[in-house]
Scaffold this active site. Structure first.
Site, PDB file in Angstrom:
ATOM      1  N   ARG A 174     -22.630 -15.613 -18.064  1.00 25.19           N
ATOM      2  CA  ARG A 174     -22.169 -14.942 -19.291  1.00 25.19           C
ATOM      3  C   ARG A 174     -22.954 -15.460 -20.493  1.00 25.19           C
ATOM      4  O   ARG A 174     -23.151 -16.662 -20.677  1.00 25.19           O
ATOM      5  CB  ARG A 174     -20.680 -15.216 -19.493  1.00 25.19           C
ATOM      6  CG  ARG A 174     -20.072 -14.557 -20.739  1.00 25.19           C
ATOM      7  CD  ARG A 174     -20.098 -15.474 -21.934  1.00 25.19           C
ATOM      8  NE  ARG A 174     -19.338 -14.931 -23.072  1.00 25.19           N
ATOM      9  CZ  ARG A 174     -19.344 -15.471 -24.283  1.00 25.19           C
ATOM     10  NH1 ARG A 174     -20.049 -16.550 -24.525  1.00 25.19           N
ATOM     11  NH2 ARG A 174     -18.648 -14.938 -25.254  1.00 25.19           N
ATOM     12  N   VAL A 175     -23.421 -14.549 -21.318  1.00 29.96           N
ATOM     13  CA  VAL A 175     -24.108 -14.914 -22.556  1.00 29.96           C
ATOM     14  C   VAL A 175     -23.341 -14.282 -23.714  1.00 29.96           C
ATOM     15  O   VAL A 175     -22.948 -13.116 -23.639  1.00 29.96           O
ATOM     16  CB  VAL A 175     -25.572 -14.408 -22.537  1.00 29.96           C
ATOM     17  CG1 VAL A 175     -26.227 -14.561 -23.895  1.00 29.96           C
ATOM     18  CG2 VAL A 175     -26.377 -15.172 -21.479  1.00 29.96           C
ATOM     19  N   GLY A 176     -23.125 -15.047 -24.762  1.00 27.42           N
ATOM     20  CA  GLY A 176     -22.384 -14.533 -25.918  1.00 27.42           C
ATOM     21  C   GLY A 176     -23.302 -13.986 -26.997  1.00 27.42           C
ATOM     22  O   GLY A 176     -24.453 -13.621 -26.758  1.00 27.42           O
ATOM     23  N   ASP A 177     -22.779 -13.962 -28.203  1.00 22.58           N
ATOM     24  CA  ASP A 177     -23.528 -13.408 -29.344  1.00 22.58           C
ATOM     25  C   ASP A 177     -24.570 -14.371 -29.897  1.00 22.58           C
ATOM     26  O   ASP A 177     -25.553 -13.940 -30.523  1.00 22.58           O
ATOM     27  CB  ASP A 177     -22.564 -13.068 -30.486  1.00 22.58           C
ATOM     28  CG  ASP A 177     -21.821 -14.312 -30.957  1.00 22.58           C
ATOM     29  OD1 ASP A 177     -21.152 -14.950 -30.114  1.00 22.58           O
ATOM     30  OD2 ASP A 177     -21.931 -14.668 -32.143  1.00 22.58           O
ATOM     31  N   THR A 230     -19.260 -16.688 -35.508  1.00 27.96           N
ATOM     32  CA  THR A 230     -18.603 -17.507 -34.497  1.00 27.96           C
ATOM     33  C   THR A 230     -17.393 -16.725 -34.019  1.00 27.96           C
ATOM     34  O   THR A 230     -16.894 -15.844 -34.722  1.00 27.96           O
ATOM     35  CB  THR A 230     -18.207 -18.894 -35.040  1.00 27.96           C
ATOM     36  OG1 THR A 230     -17.557 -19.637 -33.999  1.00 27.96           O
ATOM     37  CG2 THR A 230     -17.276 -18.802 -36.239  1.00 27.96           C
ATOM     38  N   GLY A 236     -17.874 -13.753 -28.567  1.00 28.71           N
ATOM     39  CA  GLY A 236     -19.206 -13.170 -28.612  1.00 28.71           C
ATOM     40  C   GLY A 236     -19.232 -11.691 -28.268  1.00 28.71           C
ATOM     41  O   GLY A 236     -19.971 -10.913 -28.870  1.00 28.71           O
TER      42      GLY A 236
HETATM   43  N1  ASP Z   1     -19.639 -17.002 -30.252  1.00 26.52           N
HETATM   44  C1  ASP Z   1     -19.615 -17.929 -29.149  1.00 26.52           C
HETATM   45  C2  ASP Z   1     -19.678 -17.191 -27.855  1.00 26.52           C
HETATM   46  O1  ASP Z   1     -19.034 -16.173 -27.699  1.00 26.52           O
HETATM   47  C3  ASP Z   1     -18.412 -18.790 -29.133  1.00 26.52           C
HETATM   48  C4  ASP Z   1     -18.073 -19.431 -30.441  1.00 26.52           C
HETATM   49  O2  ASP Z   1     -18.421 -19.049 -31.489  1.00 26.52           O
HETATM   50  O3  ASP Z   1     -17.414 -20.417 -30.409  1.00 26.52           O
HETATM   51  O4  ASP Z   1     -20.337 -17.665 -26.964  1.00 26.52           O
END
Ligand code: ASP
Length: 329
Positions: free
Chosen positions: A218-221, A241, A244
């Protein structure tokens, strides 16, 4: 009578608008802000309480007339190597299979960008992202390829799973919670950082271990240019934050920069992005998102979906943690 000074000021304003790529109708607000900043003052804005320590390192770069790019890299590295921060770099929570996998990106005032995703065993993914930006024709490297590139460029392999993170992961395993995991403050806290240097140039970076115990792969934003980070040196910059998936679906950081281009203040632009998530997506208890932004005039702002988000602002020799306004209690 129109004085020469007023005439000159009007011409400067018009050319500033042209330089900033603003439409004539929308630019007045931003231009007013721009005009009010006669001397460019450096500043740094970053996400969460860990932004305070990160800002300190970034500020040291800026006050020595270093570039915003060097500043954001130096700042984010502080968070990445702090084992007590369980959402970024060393000490970050692992995926559901126990591997710590990291996402990061960086963008400079020329619009150059570099990014790594699903990178393992490297303490400073933000620095690898910078090397991707500077040494390759690419923007993004992932997984084994990103690791190979890091090793080829002098980074060393390290075990990033601290005993404490491993203990918590094993506890979670015993509870046998389902993936994907709940998102809440405990489970996420990316460092996103934006800076303006003494030349008035903008850069940004972000880094995360992502959502705790996420599905492998899994890759987030955070490594996605336009989602977790976007910089346009003519207009401003934004970073994100939170969940994502929600941020990617609205191209959050790019949306905010484009709203600022149309004349919205950084805070108003962040609020519209949060409202967009609320309008377009199914809001579960687990969904949270927050944005920070800065415009070319040095105006900053932030907005969160839920109560609890804080951001760190270093400006005028003062490094402050600020409670962010939000939509949902
Ligand atoms: N945005 C990050 C993600 O979804 C998580 C975070 O901001 O804490 O990977």
């Amino acid at each position: 009578m129109t004085t020469r000074r007023k005439f000159l000021s009007a011409s400067i304003t018009a050319s500033a608008a042209a330089m900033m790529g603003l439409s004539s109708k929308a630019n007045q607000k931003t231009i007013d802000n721009y005009k009010s900043t006669t001397v460019i003052k450096p500043l740094i804005i970053s996400t969460w309480h860990h932004g305070i320590a990160a800002n300190e390192a970034a500020w040291q770069v800026l006050i020595q007339n270093g570039s915003a790019l060097d500043a954001v890299e130096a700042g984010v590295r502080v968070t990445e190597s702090d084992p007590t921060i369980t959402s970024v770099g060393y000490g970050g929570s692992p995926d559901s299979d126990g591997h710590v996998t990291l996402d990061a990106c960086i963008m400079d005032h020329l619009g150059n960008a570099g990014s790594v995703a699903f990178l393992e065993n490297i303490m400073h993914p933000v620095s690898v992202a910078r090397k991707v930006m500077e040494l390759t024709p690419h923007v993004m490297l992932v997984g084994d390829g990103a690791l190979m590139f890091a090793l080829e460029n002098g980074f060393e392999k390290e075990n990033l799973l601290t005993p404490e993170a491993e203990r918590k992961w094993r506890e979670w395993l015993n509870k046998r919670e389902d993936v994907p995991q709940k998102i809440n403050e405990q489970y996420h806290d990316t460092i996103g950082m934006l800076a303006i240097d003494t030349n008035g140039n903008l850069s940004g970076a972000c880094s995360t271990s992502g959502v705790s115990y996420k599905y492998r792969g899994r890759v987030g934003d955070s490594p996605i240019i336009g989602a977790g980070l976007f910089v346009d040196n003519e207009v401003g910059a934004a970073s994100a934050t939170g969940l994502g998936e929600a941020i990617i679906k609205i191209a959050g950081s790019h949306l905010i920069v484009e709203l600022m281009r149309q004349g919205d203040s950084p805070k108003a632009a962040c609020k519209i992005a949060v409202e967009r998530i609320l309008k377009k997506q199914k809001i579960t208890k687990q969904l949270d998102a927050a944005f920070i932004a800065v415009n070319k005039a040095g105006e900053t702002g932030a907005f969160a979906l839920r109560k609890g988000f804080q951001y760190a602002l270093y400006q005028n020799n003062e490094n402050r943690l600020i409670d962010c306004d939000f939509l949902i209690e």
